[in-house]
Design a protein around this motif. Structure first.
Motif, mmCIF file in Angstrom:
data_model
loop_
_atom_site.group_PDB
_atom_site.id
_atom_site.type_symbol
_atom_site.label_atom_id
_atom_site.label_comp_id
_atom_site.label_asym_id
_atom_site.label_seq_id
_atom_site.Cartn_x
_atom_site.Cartn_y
_atom_site.Cartn_z
ATOM 1 N N MET A 128 3.747 70.871 -47.503
ATOM 2 C CA MET A 128 4.782 71.527 -48.305
ATOM 3 C C MET A 128 5.806 70.495 -48.767
ATOM 4 O O MET A 128 6.191 69.598 -48.035
ATOM 5 C CB MET A 128 5.491 72.616 -47.472
ATOM 6 C CG MET A 128 6.607 73.319 -48.226
ATOM 7 S SD MET A 128 7.531 74.483 -47.179
ATOM 8 C CE MET A 128 6.412 75.849 -47.147
ATOM 9 N N GLU A 188 4.076 78.011 -51.296
ATOM 10 C CA GLU A 188 3.622 76.733 -50.758
ATOM 11 C C GLU A 188 2.555 76.909 -49.688
ATOM 12 O O GLU A 188 2.015 75.957 -49.200
ATOM 13 C CB GLU A 188 4.817 75.961 -50.160
ATOM 14 C CG GLU A 188 5.896 75.585 -51.168
ATOM 15 C CD GLU A 188 5.455 74.487 -52.114
ATOM 16 O OE1 GLU A 188 4.394 73.880 -51.873
ATOM 17 O OE2 GLU A 188 6.155 74.246 -53.105
ATOM 18 N N SER A 220 9.319 77.388 -56.781
ATOM 19 C CA SER A 220 8.909 76.406 -55.773
ATOM 20 C C SER A 220 9.726 75.122 -55.838
ATOM 21 O O SER A 220 9.664 74.302 -54.918
ATOM 22 C CB SER A 220 7.421 76.072 -55.938
ATOM 23 O OG SER A 220 7.175 75.519 -57.219
#
Length: 454
Positions: free
Chosen positions: A1, A285, A356
């Motif tokens: 991530m 993610e 994100s």
């Protein structure tokens, strides 16, 4: 991530300028006010209770607050008697099955419920969970009975009725305050995870057709909240706890042969004063993140995907009234985590945008209510969008905000509940696809079932 967005977070809030100041009230007869957060999850189809939701996960994932359904209009009390009382009815629809209420015209944004049965308990139930703990395919109820240092099981018969409560002692001084439910063991039974607020342990009550067996795990501090989720992507369920007293957040991951490994301990907690939390994906993610509350602050930390949580923290919201509990879900249908806050002064929803790179949350006060002790996210209108169900202890009301699927909500439906309400859950107790709501009353020592009422 990629955690860059956590470090460079420039959060934009749509603040509630009319958010009332902290009420600091306590219902007469309360044993010190409501416990901090109940997060319950169940793998059983249609179970939902206050607790965390991982949007995008399949129904039955114990990390999610899954949609639930209807129970019959009567339940067996502890003494074996069945009682029921009818109260006000609201026009609308409930659950996955559309129903026509009152005037014969269904209102897809409304709620159609009436008070059904009341089930007698003992021990001051402060938390509530739903699951199939005896493996018979029917949903059961469990309560955390703080005054009795015990957990009570009310076995469901699949038609909405319950056997008399059976109490399991957790040991003197355990004082359970929160529950989570889900299949921690791969044996076909749901289990119960208990935060023992009077000791430095959590207890796992392993379900079976012969009753619970107990496993006790040290937390090195007094736990205030627990949750069950698949934190490392193995398909097996893990769990986490937080110690509000010393702000320690810990996670345990399941071992292939059984048992659990202490995966991570954030000594000092993700933020000061953290006392409740939910899991979910804040941004797309692939790993579960954690959103937590600490009195007047809500923050978040990213999950690594191996069961551990980063110590990097962002502030999601600053709220005026103390947060008592929080429930997670997806109220804007974007597959990402949104959060309902039960505060001393009202119901607040935090709607994430799922970005994100630079995720943001809108903070909206849905309504002012006195001493909201619990809030869950669940579809009770049958529209396929998640709604918010809360209990306002100070107002002695069950409060339902129907969601439109875009992060906005309709006007609240309220129904009266007895004094000292302490938690709320929702489940399809008779398998007909319609949601029913169960409210636990710490002071009255009862459970009240609200049923769909066409």
């Amino acid at each position: 991530m990629d955690y860059a967005w956590w470090l460079g977070f420039a959060l934009t809030l749509v603040a509630c300028s009319d958010t009332p100041a902290s009420a600091n009230t306590e219902t007469e007869g309360s044993s010190g006010g409501p416990p901090i957060n109940m997060e319950t999850s169940s793998s059983a189809s249609g179970a939902s209770s206050s607790g965390d939701t991982s949007p995008g996960s399949s129904e039955g994932d114990a990390s999610s607050s899954t949609t639930a359904s209807d129970s019959s209009s009567s339940s067996t009390s502890e003494g074996g008697d069945t009682s029921s009382s009818s109260t006000s009815q609201e026009t609308g629809s409930t659950g996955g099955v559309m129903v026509v209420c009152g005037d014969g015209a269904p209102d897809p944004d409304g709620v159609c419920l009436s008070e059904g049965s009341t089930v007698a308990l003992t021990g001051g139930p402060v938390a509530l969970a739903v699951g199939d703990f005896d493996g018979d395919g029917n949903l059961d109820l469990v309560t955390a009975d703080m005054a009795d240092d015990a957990v009570s099981l009310l076995a469901g018969d699949g038609a909405g009725d319950f056997a008399a409560a059976v109490s399991t002692s957790l040991g003197e001084g355990a004082a359970p305050v929160e529950l989570a439910a889900g299949p921690l063991s791969a044996d076909g039974f749901d289990d119960v995870l208990v935060a023992n607020g009077g000791s430095t342990t959590v207890t796992i009550l392993h379900g079976s057709d012969a009753g619970f067996t107990l496993e006790t795990i040290s937390t090195a501090g007094t736990p205030s909240d627990v949750a069950i989720a698949d934190l490392n992507g193995t398909g097996e369920l893990d769990f986490a706890y937080v110690n509000a007293e010393d702000d320690v957040f810990g996670t345990f991951t399941a071992l292939p042969g059984g048992g659990y490994n202490l995966a991570d301990v954030n000594d000092g907690g993700p933020i000061p004063f953290v006392d409740s939390f939910v899991f979910g994906e804040v941004a797309v993610e692939g790993a579960l993140d954690v959103v937590f509350s600490g009195d007047l602050v809500v923050g978040a930390s990213p999950g690594v995907g191996d069961g551990s949580i980063e110590e990097t923290v962002i502030v999601v919201a600053d709220v005026v009234a103390p947060v008592l509990r929080m429930g997670g879900g997806d109220v804007n249908d974007d597959g990402e985590l949104d959060v309902a806050l039960a505060t001393e002064a009202g119901v607040v929803v935090l709607v994430g945008d799922g970005d994100s790179t630079l995720p943001e949350f809108d903070e909206n006060l849905l309504g002012q209510h006195d001493m909201v002790v619990d809030a869950i996210v669940v579809d009770v209108t049958g529209e396929g969008h998640q709604d918010i169900v809360a209990v306002a202890r100070g107002d002695a009301e069950l409060v339902i905000y129907p969601g439109f699927g875009d992060g906005t909500f309709g006007e609240a439906t309220t129904l009266p509940v007895g004094a000292g309400a302490s938690s709320v859950a929702a489940a399809d107790l008779d398998g007909d696809g319609a949601v029913e709501i169960v409210v636990a009353h710490e002071v009255d020592e009862t459970l009240t079932v609200f049923t769909p009422n066409p």
